[in-house]
Write a protein that holds these residues in place. Sequence first.
Motif, PDB file in Angstrom:
ATOM      1  N   UNK A 130       6.761   2.120 -13.605  1.00  0.00           N
ATOM      2  CA  UNK A 130       7.560   1.068 -12.635  1.00  0.00           C
ATOM      3  C   UNK A 130       7.154   1.273 -11.199  1.00  0.00           C
ATOM      4  N   UNK A 131       6.550   0.789 -11.382  1.00  0.00           N
ATOM      5  CA  UNK A 131       5.834   1.205  -9.525  1.00  0.00           C
ATOM      6  C   UNK A 131       5.732  -1.016  -9.138  1.00  0.00           C
ATOM      7  N   UNK A 132       7.117  -0.316  -8.149  1.00  0.00           N
ATOM      8  CA  UNK A 132       7.186  -2.132  -7.126  1.00  0.00           C
ATOM      9  C   UNK A 132       6.265  -2.239  -6.761  1.00  0.00           C
ATOM     10  N   UNK A 133       5.961  -3.407  -6.152  1.00  0.00           N
ATOM     11  CA  UNK A 133       5.066  -4.059  -5.636  1.00  0.00           C
ATOM     12  C   UNK A 133       3.695  -3.853  -6.351  1.00  0.00           C
ATOM     13  N   UNK A 134       3.116  -3.609  -7.406  1.00  0.00           N
ATOM     14  CA  UNK A 134       2.292  -3.287  -8.076  1.00  0.00           C
ATOM     15  C   UNK A 134       1.283  -4.998  -8.190  1.00  0.00           C
ATOM     16  N   UNK A 135       2.482  -5.290  -8.314  1.00  0.00           N
ATOM     17  CA  UNK A 135       2.002  -6.724  -9.248  1.00  0.00           C
ATOM     18  C   UNK A 135       1.607  -7.876  -8.033  1.00  0.00           C
ATOM     19  N   UNK A 136       2.060  -7.222  -7.007  1.00  0.00           N
ATOM     20  CA  UNK A 136       0.958  -8.233  -5.265  1.00  0.00           C
ATOM     21  C   UNK A 136      -0.376  -7.487  -4.980  1.00  0.00           C
TER      22      UNK A 136
ATOM     23  N   UNK B 188      -4.978   3.892  -5.338  1.00  0.00           N
ATOM     24  CA  UNK B 188      -4.723   3.544  -6.558  1.00  0.00           C
ATOM     25  C   UNK B 188      -4.683   3.907  -7.581  1.00  0.00           C
ATOM     26  N   UNK B 189      -4.245   5.687  -7.775  1.00  0.00           N
ATOM     27  CA  UNK B 189      -3.991   5.905  -8.664  1.00  0.00           C
ATOM     28  C   UNK B 189      -2.060   5.903  -9.023  1.00  0.00           C
ATOM     29  N   UNK B 190      -1.058   4.918  -7.981  1.00  0.00           N
ATOM     30  CA  UNK B 190      -0.044   4.731  -7.846  1.00  0.00           C
ATOM     31  C   UNK B 190      -0.135   2.977  -8.982  1.00  0.00           C
ATOM     32  N   UNK B 191      -1.897   2.174  -8.518  1.00  0.00           N
ATOM     33  CA  UNK B 191      -1.593   1.139  -9.631  1.00  0.00           C
ATOM     34  C   UNK B 191      -2.015   1.433 -10.739  1.00  0.00           C
ATOM     35  N   UNK B 192      -2.884   2.439 -11.265  1.00  0.00           N
ATOM     36  CA  UNK B 192      -3.086   3.046 -12.700  1.00  0.00           C
ATOM     37  C   UNK B 192      -1.659   3.036 -13.493  1.00  0.00           C
ATOM     38  N   UNK B 193      -1.494   4.075 -12.897  1.00  0.00           N
ATOM     39  CA  UNK B 193       0.340   4.004 -13.056  1.00  0.00           C
ATOM     40  C   UNK B 193       0.610   2.879 -13.761  1.00  0.00           C
ATOM     41  N   UNK B 194       0.890   1.941 -12.684  1.00  0.00           N
ATOM     42  CA  UNK B 194       1.554   1.002 -13.001  1.00  0.00           C
ATOM     43  C   UNK B 194       1.172  -0.095 -13.769  1.00  0.00           C
ATOM     44  N   UNK B 195      -0.364  -0.816 -14.225  1.00  0.00           N
ATOM     45  CA  UNK B 195      -1.186  -0.778 -15.271  1.00  0.00           C
ATOM     46  C   UNK B 195      -0.435  -0.130 -16.537  1.00  0.00           C
ATOM     47  N   UNK B 196      -0.034   1.251 -16.431  1.00  0.00           N
ATOM     48  CA  UNK B 196       0.052   1.917 -17.922  1.00  0.00           C
ATOM     49  C   UNK B 196       1.469   1.951 -18.380  1.00  0.00           C
TER      50      UNK B 196
ATOM     51  N   UNK C  33       0.939  -1.182   0.159  1.00  0.00           N
ATOM     52  CA  UNK C  33       0.177   0.175  -0.506  1.00  0.00           C
ATOM     53  C   UNK C  33       0.643   1.185  -0.130  1.00  0.00           C
ATOM     54  N   UNK C  34       1.971   1.234   1.052  1.00  0.00           N
ATOM     55  CA  UNK C  34       3.033   2.819   0.869  1.00  0.00           C
ATOM     56  C   UNK C  34       3.201   2.856  -0.223  1.00  0.00           C
ATOM     57  N   UNK C  35       3.942   2.086  -1.047  1.00  0.00           N
ATOM     58  CA  UNK C  35       5.005   2.187  -2.493  1.00  0.00           C
ATOM     59  C   UNK C  35       3.968   2.757  -3.718  1.00  0.00           C
ATOM     60  N   UNK C  36       2.441   1.888  -3.409  1.00  0.00           N
ATOM     61  CA  UNK C  36       1.463   2.327  -4.416  1.00  0.00           C
ATOM     62  C   UNK C  36       0.704   3.754  -3.816  1.00  0.00           C
ATOM     63  N   UNK C  37       0.537   4.084  -2.744  1.00  0.00           N
ATOM     64  CA  UNK C  37       1.284   5.359  -2.551  1.00  0.00           C
ATOM     65  C   UNK C  37       1.554   6.481  -2.636  1.00  0.00           C
ATOM     66  N   UNK C  38       2.895   6.275  -2.330  1.00  0.00           N
ATOM     67  CA  UNK C  38       4.085   7.351  -3.079  1.00  0.00           C
ATOM     68  C   UNK C  38       4.349   7.058  -4.376  1.00  0.00           C
TER      69      UNK C  38
END
Length: 325
Positions: free
Chosen positions: A302-308, A291-299, A143-148
């Motif tokens: 490089x966002x660590x932890x998004x695949x978890x 949730x915004x960080x997750x969307x960035x990863x899906x596009x 959660x923290x990595x996605x949020x940052x």
Amino acid sequence: MTAKAIDPPTLELNADQLVDWLELAALFDPYRTARVDSLLASLKQLSEEAEENIGEANRGVEQIINEIENEIDLRRHHLGDTYPFRLGDGAEELQIVENWDEPRYSFYLVCLVTSHVTGSPILKIPPSGDLLTRLRNQIFQVLATLAMAGLSGGPAISVGWPRRSGEPIVQLMERAAANGAGFGIRTPPGQYTPPEEKDGGIDVMAWTPEMMPPPSNLLFGQTASGNNWPGKPVSEHARVFENNYLQDIMTGNRGHATIIPFRIWDKRFWQAQNLMHRSLIDRLRLPPHAYKGLQQALHGMMVDEADRVDSVVEWLREYRAAALA
């Protein structure tokens, strides 16, 4: 079944805690619903038993109704599409959405549960054993990595230990630099680096996306999922981390954030702690940023932890089942 997981409400709970009580009751209820009128009837009975003046007690209940509605409106306003609860017509019931275990909603729900792990006046069966270990070491780090990432609008790397990638810090910083973080790496690290250091007190690093380095802002984040979070600002850790591992930092703007699962009710305390920590990502900020960080990863960013993210959802399901067993 809900009574197994949470304690009855008391008059000592403020409006923030009463809304938490309703949210947890809805999470554990087989029909996904918490009755606001039942909560108020319980509080009214407690108040009448404590007050000889019934009229005064009734006015207190009316005030509680307004405070609960205001708090739910505030959460809904801040969290937007990531808030998993809906207040029914007439404010008679709070219902959790049917698809509550989707990622966008699980971010908030994990924060809700985490904020009641220790010393809770509400949660009777908090996470324990393997569930608690995974929450502290893995789930909240996701959660923290996605949020940052969402906060910066750019890439984010997971620095905290245990590190899933297994990368040494130097190798991790090399990957960050290769993705536009805008600094050189000390190889070997500075002479004052502890020999067995795992993360240097930094849990997440993120930076703004640019066509070429340096980024406009370089951000350091630290997770703090326990009640002792007020004494853990990340800025001093970041200063030592920079001295030990980084050189030729091209970015003048540094940001610091402490990521917590709590909803801070006291406004003066909230403001004071933001000064201390530079910025707080709390329960009202973390879910939309994540949730915004997750969307960035899906596009493709490089966002660590998004695949978890699936592990977050699975943890939430497991904990709910364990609390109701």
